[in-house]
Design a protein around this motif. Structure first.
Motif, PDB file in Angstrom:
ATOM      1  N   SER A   1       0.847  -1.199   0.000  1.00 39.83           N
ATOM      2  CA  SER A   1       0.000   0.000   0.000  1.00 39.83           C
ATOM      3  C   SER A   1       0.880   1.245   0.000  1.00 39.83           C
ATOM      4  N   VAL A   2       0.358   2.300  -0.605  1.00 39.10           N
ATOM      5  CA  VAL A   2       1.075   3.566  -0.634  1.00 39.10           C
ATOM      6  C   VAL A   2       1.336   4.028   0.799  1.00 39.10           C
ATOM      7  N   ASP A   3       0.361   3.822   1.686  1.00 38.61           N
ATOM      8  CA  ASP A   3       0.532   4.230   3.083  1.00 38.61           C
ATOM      9  C   ASP A   3       1.685   3.489   3.749  1.00 38.61           C
ATOM     10  N   GLU A   4       1.825   2.184   3.476  1.00 37.38           N
ATOM     11  CA  GLU A   4       2.930   1.423   4.054  1.00 37.38           C
ATOM     12  C   GLU A   4       4.272   1.914   3.529  1.00 37.38           C
TER      13      GLU A   4
ATOM     14  N   VAL B   1       7.875   0.607 -10.906  1.00 39.05           N
ATOM     15  CA  VAL B   1       6.786   0.397  -9.956  1.00 39.05           C
ATOM     16  C   VAL B   1       5.612   1.270 -10.368  1.00 39.05           C
ATOM     17  N   GLU B   2       4.424   0.669 -10.435  1.00 33.60           N
ATOM     18  CA  GLU B   2       3.226   1.395 -10.854  1.00 33.60           C
ATOM     19  C   GLU B   2       2.243   1.536  -9.706  1.00 33.60           C
ATOM     20  N   ARG B   3       1.513   2.645  -9.678  1.00 31.00           N
ATOM     21  CA  ARG B   3       0.445   2.859  -8.704  1.00 31.00           C
ATOM     22  C   ARG B   3      -0.830   2.233  -9.269  1.00 31.00           C
ATOM     23  N   VAL B   4      -1.516   1.420  -8.447  1.00 31.18           N
ATOM     24  CA  VAL B   4      -2.773   0.793  -8.851  1.00 31.18           C
ATOM     25  C   VAL B   4      -3.792   0.968  -7.728  1.00 31.18           C
ATOM     26  N   ASP B   5      -5.056   0.877  -8.079  1.00 30.46           N
ATOM     27  CA  ASP B   5      -6.139   1.012  -7.109  1.00 30.46           C
ATOM     28  C   ASP B   5      -6.907  -0.305  -7.059  1.00 30.46           C
TER      29      ASP B   5
ATOM     30  N   GLU C   1      -5.026   2.545  -2.560  1.00 32.93           N
ATOM     31  CA  GLU C   1      -3.923   2.723  -3.507  1.00 32.93           C
ATOM     32  C   GLU C   1      -2.734   1.864  -3.114  1.00 32.93           C
ATOM     33  N   TYR C   2      -2.225   1.141  -4.090  1.00 32.70           N
ATOM     34  CA  TYR C   2      -1.071   0.275  -3.896  1.00 32.70           C
ATOM     35  C   TYR C   2       0.021   0.642  -4.891  1.00 32.70           C
ATOM     36  N   LEU C   3       1.215   0.207  -4.575  1.00 32.45           N
ATOM     37  CA  LEU C   3       2.331   0.268  -5.509  1.00 32.45           C
ATOM     38  C   LEU C   3       2.584  -1.166  -5.949  1.00 32.45           C
ATOM     39  N   GLU C   4       2.473  -1.403  -7.249  1.00 31.72           N
ATOM     40  CA  GLU C   4       2.633  -2.748  -7.783  1.00 31.72           C
ATOM     41  C   GLU C   4       4.047  -2.940  -8.298  1.00 31.72           C
TER      42      GLU C   4
ATOM     43  N   ALA D   1      -1.973  -4.939   6.370  1.00 32.23           N
ATOM     44  CA  ALA D   1      -3.158  -5.519   5.751  1.00 32.23           C
ATOM     45  C   ALA D   1      -3.476  -6.901   6.318  1.00 32.23           C
ATOM     46  N   TRP D   2      -2.483  -7.572   6.861  1.00 31.23           N
ATOM     47  CA  TRP D   2      -2.673  -8.938   7.363  1.00 31.23           C
ATOM     48  C   TRP D   2      -3.014  -8.980   8.846  1.00 31.23           C
ATOM     49  N   GLY D   3      -3.142  -7.854   9.487  1.00 32.16           N
ATOM     50  CA  GLY D   3      -3.478  -7.809  10.911  1.00 32.16           C
ATOM     51  C   GLY D   3      -2.246  -7.637  11.777  1.00 32.16           C
ATOM     52  N   ARG D   4      -2.431  -7.692  13.069  1.00 38.26           N
ATOM     53  CA  ARG D   4      -1.346  -7.497  14.022  1.00 38.26           C
ATOM     54  C   ARG D   4      -0.615  -8.815  14.258  1.00 38.26           C
TER      55      ARG D   4
END
Length: 126
Positions: free
Chosen positions: A23-26, A74-78, A83-86, A107-110
């Motif tokens: 993810s873009v946030d990560e 690296v491409e940005r995808v939704d 928003e993710y970076l692929e 995304a996978w939890g704690r």
């Protein structure tokens, strides 16, 4: 493109062709964490330079990190409004430190205690 952006990519990013998503946030969080480890304190301009273009901006307004990643393929995808970076994987010891010190759930939890040890081992081996 600034030298620190390329250093970050060399230390913390592996570009792949397997469709991996981060993810873009990560990616932004890791970049901020990585920069914080290198500077005692960042001024407001520095933080703006780091985050500019990572919050859903149009591709022609991308900040230095996203432009550099695009230059590496690296491409940005939704997907479902996120928003993710692929085409990249987060790697290296700073990634493990980021997950552990930032109370990161991802995304996978704690992760539990067993998974934290595995994350540190895997990140250090890459």
């Amino acid at each position: 493109m600034t030298q620190h952006t390329e250093e970050f990519i060399q230390e913390c990013i592996t570009v792949t062709a397997d469709g991996s998503l981060v993810s873009v946030d990560e990616a932004e969080g890791l970049y901020l964490h990585w920069r914080s480890l290198r500077t005692a304190s960042a001024d407001t301009t520095d933080i703006a330079d780091i985050t500019d273009g990572l919050d859903g901006a149009a591709s022609d307004d991308d900040g230095p990190l996203l432009r550099a990643l695009r230059g590496h393929g690296v491409e940005r995808v939704d997907h479902d409004g996120v928003e993710y970076l692929e085409g990249l994987v987060l790697t290296g010891p700073v990634v493990a430190d980021f997950f552990l010190s930032c109370d990161f759930a991802g995304a996978w939890g704690r992760p539990d205690a067993w998974e934290l040890a595995l994350i540190r081992d895997l990140a250090s081996a890459s």
